[in-house]
Design an enzyme around this catalytic site. Structure first.
Site, PDB file in Angstrom:
ATOM      1  N   LEU A  35       0.818  -1.218   0.000  1.00 38.97           N
ATOM      2  CA  LEU A  35       0.000   0.000   0.000  1.00 38.97           C
ATOM      3  C   LEU A  35       0.853   1.269   0.000  1.00 38.97           C
ATOM      4  CD1 LEU A  35      -2.698  -1.227   2.554  1.00 38.97           C
ATOM      5  CD2 LEU A  35      -2.762  -1.336   0.059  1.00 38.97           C
ATOM      6  N   GLY A  38      -1.399   6.352  -2.969  1.00 41.00           N
ATOM      7  CA  GLY A  38      -2.557   6.213  -3.859  1.00 41.00           C
ATOM      8  C   GLY A  38      -3.671   5.429  -3.171  1.00 41.00           C
ATOM      9  N   HIS A  39      -3.278   4.345  -2.491  1.00 39.46           N
ATOM     10  CA  HIS A  39      -4.268   3.571  -1.724  1.00 39.46           C
ATOM     11  C   HIS A  39      -4.818   4.400  -0.565  1.00 39.46           C
ATOM     12  CE1 HIS A  39      -1.687   0.201  -3.403  1.00 39.46           C
ATOM     13  NE2 HIS A  39      -2.883  -0.131  -3.835  1.00 39.46           N
ATOM     14  N   VAL A 178      -2.629   9.517  -7.704  1.00 46.71           N
ATOM     15  CA  VAL A 178      -1.699  10.279  -6.857  1.00 46.71           C
ATOM     16  C   VAL A 178      -0.320  10.194  -7.506  1.00 46.71           C
ATOM     17  CG1 VAL A 178      -0.650  10.455  -4.565  1.00 46.71           C
ATOM     18  CG2 VAL A 178      -3.057   9.801  -4.793  1.00 46.71           C
TER      19      VAL A 178
END
Ligand code: PAF
Length: 290
Positions: A35, A38-39, A178
């Site tokens: 992760l 972005g996550h 992102v």
């Protein structure tokens, strides 16, 4: 609040049944772990919109067409659990492979046409594997909303179409990509790059920005735009472009002349790492009307 890590489908269903008694909405953030920010944005968006957030962490074997890629895919469950805990995720669903696939899978979801081009051409069976596991996760969790990153635009288009064509009662939410400050899109695969590869990686996004600039200046010919974008990448012998295409954002079919919103999509290898990125582009209003 500590984040609960659940490994079995039966236990997750039990936990969710009690959640449903007190909370209205469940949001699902499906991931393959490793992760990153972005996550985090998917999780934050889900938390704003849903009472209970479930993050699934599962490296789905049936969406990998090369064993080497499956083996090399980054895995770090303890880090991911920490990542979710500090962000206040309610439940983590991290099943082992034989929990999701106790027997060879015999039922699959094929989203025709949308899965054929772009990544679908170079990763045969990939979107069938993605659509199948996403449907399994939707059936297991039964969320009201599920969150996916814009970076995987073709995956999003495939999932949206699956949900529409199969009448699945869930809202699919798209969350913007992102990027690092140099424009490089975040991906779990980025950690596979060495320092030199990472240094040249922003060229991928620069090529997309060049295309975006030409489109917003009113250029309509896809070929002209594509060759101008490719010229940026051709400066780097280490970058091998798999595809750079201009497509309709919904159907994912290539367009020749730009007459509405389009997505510029690309996949490229830097060394042994395959990376993708895309950008949504609109023509100027005057040009679109002329
Ligand atoms: O985007 C991903 O990480 C995966 O493709 C997904 C949606 C979790 C399915 O395995």
């Amino acid at each position: 609040v500590t984040t609960q890590v659940i490994r079995s489908i039966a236990e997750l269903r039990k936990a969710l049944a009690s959640v449903r008694e007190t909370m209205r909405t469940i949001g699902l953030v499906p991931t393959m772990g490793a992760l990153h920010a972005g996550h985090a944005k998917l999780i934050e968006t889900a938390q704003r919109e849903a009472d209970c957030v479930v993050t699934s962490i599962f490296v789905n074997p049936i969406q990998f067409n090369r064993n080497e890629d499956y083996d090399r895919y980054p895995r770090d469950l303890s880090n991911d659990v920490e990542f979710c805990t500090v962000r206040g995720v309610d439940l983590i669903f991290a099943p082992p492979a034989d929990e999701m696939y106790p027997e060879p899978q015999r039922a699959f979801v094929d989203v025709e046409a949308l899965s054929d081009h772009l990544c679908g051409e170079f990763r045969p069976g990939h979107f069938r594997g993605v659509a199948t596991v996403v449907l399994k996760l939707l059936n297991i969790v039964q969320p009201s909303r599920a969150y996916f990153g814009e970076k995987d635009a073709q995956q999003l288009a495939v999932i949206r179409r699956m949900v529409k064509d199969l009448n699945i009662p869930v809202a699919i939410v798209e969350v913007p990509t992102v990027r690092e400050t140099d424009g490089f899109a975040l991906s779990s695969r980025n950690q596979q790059l060495n320092a030199e590869e990472r240094r040249i990686a922003p060229a991928l996004n620069q090529a997309l920005r060049r295309a975006e600039k030409l489109i917003s200046a009113g250029v309509r010919g896809a070929e002209e735009i594509k060759s101008s974008a490719l010229a940026i990448l051709q400066r780097y012998p280490e970058i091998r472009v798999e595809y750079l295409e201009i497509v309709d954002p919904e159907s994912m079919q290539p367009v020749e002349a730009i007459a509405g919103p389009v997505r510029v999509m690309m996949a490229a290898w830097i060394g042994k790492t395959r990376l993708i990125d895309n950008v949504l582009c609109r023509q100027p209003v005057q040009a679109a009307n002329s």
